[in-house]
Scaffold this motif. Structure first.
Motif, PDB file in Angstrom:
ATOM      1  N   PRO A  36       0.830  -1.202   0.000  1.00  0.00           N
ATOM      2  CA  PRO A  36       0.000   0.000   0.000  1.00  0.00           C
ATOM      3  C   PRO A  36       0.863   1.250   0.000  1.00  0.00           C
ATOM      4  CG  PRO A  36      -0.806  -1.588   1.603  1.00  0.00           C
ATOM      5  CD  PRO A  36       0.518  -2.103   1.122  1.00  0.00           C
ATOM      6  N   ALA A  37       0.324   2.324  -0.541  1.00  0.00           N
ATOM      7  CA  ALA A  37       1.053   3.590  -0.592  1.00  0.00           C
ATOM      8  C   ALA A  37       1.489   4.005   0.808  1.00  0.00           C
ATOM      9  CB  ALA A  37       0.175   4.677  -1.215  1.00  0.00           C
ATOM     10  N   GLY A  38       2.752   4.374   0.931  1.00  0.00           N
ATOM     11  CA  GLY A  38       3.274   4.851   2.197  1.00  0.00           C
ATOM     12  C   GLY A  38       3.806   3.786   3.120  1.00  0.00           C
ATOM     13  N   VAL A  39       3.575   2.507   2.799  1.00  0.00           N
ATOM     14  CA  VAL A  39       4.053   1.410   3.642  1.00  0.00           C
ATOM     15  C   VAL A  39       5.427   0.959   3.156  1.00  0.00           C
ATOM     16  CG1 VAL A  39       3.641  -0.978   4.376  1.00  0.00           C
ATOM     17  CG2 VAL A  39       1.736   0.644   4.241  1.00  0.00           C
ATOM     18  N   THR A  40       6.348   0.772   4.091  1.00  0.00           N
ATOM     19  CA  THR A  40       7.689   0.291   3.763  1.00  0.00           C
ATOM     20  C   THR A  40       8.091  -0.800   4.737  1.00  0.00           C
ATOM     21  OG1 THR A  40       8.750   1.983   5.136  1.00  0.00           O
ATOM     22  CG2 THR A  40       8.415   2.507   2.797  1.00  0.00           C
ATOM     23  N   TYR A  41       9.050  -1.616   4.299  1.00  0.00           N
ATOM     24  CA  TYR A  41       9.663  -2.626   5.153  1.00  0.00           C
ATOM     25  C   TYR A  41      11.077  -2.170   5.468  1.00  0.00           C
ATOM     26  CZ  TYR A  41       5.953  -5.817   3.521  1.00  0.00           C
ATOM     27  OH  TYR A  41       4.754  -6.406   3.219  1.00  0.00           O
ATOM     28  N   GLU A  42      11.429  -2.149   6.741  1.00  0.00           N
ATOM     29  CA  GLU A  42      12.761  -1.731   7.163  1.00  0.00           C
ATOM     30  C   GLU A  42      13.386  -2.847   7.999  1.00  0.00           C
ATOM     31  OE1 GLU A  42      12.602   2.005   9.155  1.00  0.00           O
ATOM     32  OE2 GLU A  42      11.658   3.047   7.466  1.00  0.00           O
ATOM     33  N   HIS A  43      14.556  -3.304   7.586  1.00  0.00           N
ATOM     34  CA  HIS A  43      15.230  -4.393   8.285  1.00  0.00           C
ATOM     35  C   HIS A  43      16.106  -3.834   9.407  1.00  0.00           C
ATOM     36  CE1 HIS A  43      14.266  -7.684   5.382  1.00  0.00           C
ATOM     37  NE2 HIS A  43      14.077  -6.637   4.590  1.00  0.00           N
ATOM     38  N   ASP A  44      16.039  -4.495  10.552  1.00  0.00           N
ATOM     39  CA  ASP A  44      16.928  -4.188  11.665  1.00  0.00           C
ATOM     40  C   ASP A  44      17.417  -5.528  12.206  1.00  0.00           C
ATOM     41  OD1 ASP A  44      18.275  -3.475  13.941  1.00  0.00           O
ATOM     42  OD2 ASP A  44      16.688  -2.225  14.773  1.00  0.00           O
ATOM     43  N   ASP A  68      13.134 -18.071  15.336  1.00  0.00           N
ATOM     44  CA  ASP A  68      14.221 -17.824  16.278  1.00  0.00           C
ATOM     45  C   ASP A  68      14.850 -16.477  15.938  1.00  0.00           C
ATOM     46  OD1 ASP A  68      16.427 -17.781  17.927  1.00  0.00           O
ATOM     47  OD2 ASP A  68      17.090 -19.813  17.435  1.00  0.00           O
ATOM     48  N   VAL A  69      14.663 -15.510  16.817  1.00  0.00           N
ATOM     49  CA  VAL A  69      15.200 -14.176  16.566  1.00  0.00           C
ATOM     50  C   VAL A  69      16.720 -14.219  16.447  1.00  0.00           C
ATOM     51  CG1 VAL A  69      15.374 -11.837  17.499  1.00  0.00           C
ATOM     52  CG2 VAL A  69      13.229 -13.087  17.684  1.00  0.00           C
ATOM     53  N   GLY A  70      17.347 -15.164  17.149  1.00  0.00           N
ATOM     54  CA  GLY A  70      18.785 -15.357  16.964  1.00  0.00           C
ATOM     55  C   GLY A  70      19.668 -14.529  17.862  1.00  0.00           C
ATOM     56  N   LEU A 122      17.570  -4.797  20.940  1.00  0.00           N
ATOM     57  CA  LEU A 122      16.767  -4.918  19.715  1.00  0.00           C
ATOM     58  C   LEU A 122      15.327  -4.476  19.978  1.00  0.00           C
ATOM     59  CD1 LEU A 122      16.576  -5.970  16.736  1.00  0.00           C
ATOM     60  CD2 LEU A 122      15.906  -8.180  17.732  1.00  0.00           C
ATOM     61  N   ILE A 123      14.762  -4.935  21.085  1.00  0.00           N
ATOM     62  CA  ILE A 123      13.385  -4.574  21.430  1.00  0.00           C
ATOM     63  C   ILE A 123      13.254  -3.070  21.649  1.00  0.00           C
ATOM     64  CG2 ILE A 123      11.600  -4.813  23.202  1.00  0.00           C
ATOM     65  CD1 ILE A 123      12.652  -7.717  23.621  1.00  0.00           C
ATOM     66  N   VAL A 124      14.170  -2.507  22.419  1.00  0.00           N
ATOM     67  CA  VAL A 124      14.099  -1.081  22.736  1.00  0.00           C
ATOM     68  C   VAL A 124      14.254  -0.230  21.478  1.00  0.00           C
ATOM     69  CG1 VAL A 124      15.315   0.793  23.926  1.00  0.00           C
ATOM     70  CG2 VAL A 124      14.785  -1.332  25.137  1.00  0.00           C
ATOM     71  N   ARG A 125      15.093  -0.685  20.523  1.00  0.00           N
ATOM     72  CA  ARG A 125      15.232   0.085  19.272  1.00  0.00           C
ATOM     73  C   ARG A 125      13.909   0.166  18.527  1.00  0.00           C
ATOM     74  NH1 ARG A 125      20.052  -2.676  18.440  1.00  0.00           N
ATOM     75  NH2 ARG A 125      19.212  -3.887  16.684  1.00  0.00           N
ATOM     76  N   GLN A 126      13.156  -0.938  18.513  1.00  0.00           N
ATOM     77  CA  GLN A 126      11.870  -0.916  17.804  1.00  0.00           C
ATOM     78  C   GLN A 126      10.889   0.004  18.523  1.00  0.00           C
ATOM     79  OE1 GLN A 126      12.760  -2.368  15.095  1.00  0.00           O
ATOM     80  NE2 GLN A 126      14.478  -3.193  16.292  1.00  0.00           N
ATOM     81  N   ARG A 127      10.844  -0.118  19.842  1.00  0.00           N
ATOM     82  CA  ARG A 127       9.954   0.754  20.619  1.00  0.00           C
ATOM     83  C   ARG A 127      10.299   2.222  20.406  1.00  0.00           C
ATOM     84  NH1 ARG A 127      11.380   0.822  26.682  1.00  0.00           N
ATOM     85  NH2 ARG A 127      12.869   2.312  25.793  1.00  0.00           N
TER      86      ARG A 127
END
Length: 262
Positions: free
Chosen positions: A23-31, A50-52, A61-66
């Protein structure tokens, strides 16, 4: 039924964001191991089984997403399945301020087995829709049933239709021009799955087979498209119905939400 084999197919195809037209405006960003889905009404995190990473690295990793979505002024959802690793991911999400919803049952069904002729009560008409007015009516219907503001559903459905109408099928059941049940299917190019979403019925119309009829109609649509598998994250109310219809429970899923402070 080899539920382990079904779970393996699910893990291989339905864990990470799908292909197809966004959809317009939606992106996927890898971290690292996760993918942020950005641009919707809220952020979403998707991860492999498995997040690894573990311990302090997982906490970071969790805090970066938050913090990423906090900077955008948005909430974010992290979806965890019962068989995911590391096993302490839920408690680390909670420690970072995420709040779990009640678990859903993850069920898979074979479209060809479920594609029966929809049986509707007298006076009920089933329609496939895509116009903005109908999508707004669906959002109003869903808001009424769940007693919360789901007006964002209009924009979400419209953006899916506008991006690629072949990737979504939207159905409503109406009585005297009032929506009594609404549901939709999302199709993911390159996978064997259609995801069944939204199935919501007005309380006074429950127990009359309307929800089952919309399952059957969407299964027929999947068969027509050559898509063999149906996926549902089902509420406690819906899971028993789906099991009776022939769906197979493979795991549970829990959405962990973080909401920006007021």
């Amino acid at each position: 039924m080899d539920t382990a084999a079904l779970l393996a197919v699910y893990d291989a195809q339905m864990r990470m964001p799908p292909g197809g037209t966004l959809p317009a405006g939606v992106t996927y960003e890898h971290d690292g191991p996760v993918v942020r889905i950005v641009g919707g009404h809220m952020g979403r995190i998707r991860a492999p089984r498995d997040v690894g990473v573990t311990g302090a690295a997982l906490d970071r990793l969790i805090v970066r997403q938050r913090d990423y979505f906090q900077a955008r002024g948005q909430g974010v959802e992290w979806k965890f399945r019962a068989h995911d690793l590391p096993a302490d991911l839920p408690e680390r999400l909670v420690a970072a301020g995420f709040v779990p919803e009640d678990p859903s049952t993850t069920l898979l069904g074979f479209a060809a087995e479920l594609a029966t002729e929809p049986v509707l009560p007298a006076g009920i008409v089933l329609r496939q829709v895509h116009e903005t007015d109908d999508l707004r009516r669906i959002a109003d219907h869903q808001s009424e049933v769940w007693d919360t503001d789901l007006s964002w559903v209009t924009g979400m459905l419209l953006s899916q239709v506008s991006a690629d109408p072949t990737q979504i099928t939207i159905l409503i059941a109406e009585a005297d021009d009032r929506i009594v049940c609404s549901a939709w299917s999302l199709y993911y190019p390159g996978t064997e799955f259609a995801a069944l979403l939204g199935g919501t019925t007005l309380p006074q119309w429950r127990g009359r087979g309307i929800y089952r009829a919309l399952i059957a109609a969407r299964a027929q649509d999947a068969v027509t498209r050559g898509v063999p598998l149906l996926h549902v994250d089902a509420s406690p109310a819906s899971a028993p119905i789906l099991r009776r219809l022939g769906f197979h429970a493979i795991t549970t899923s829990t959405h962990y939400h973080w909401t920006p402070p007021n």
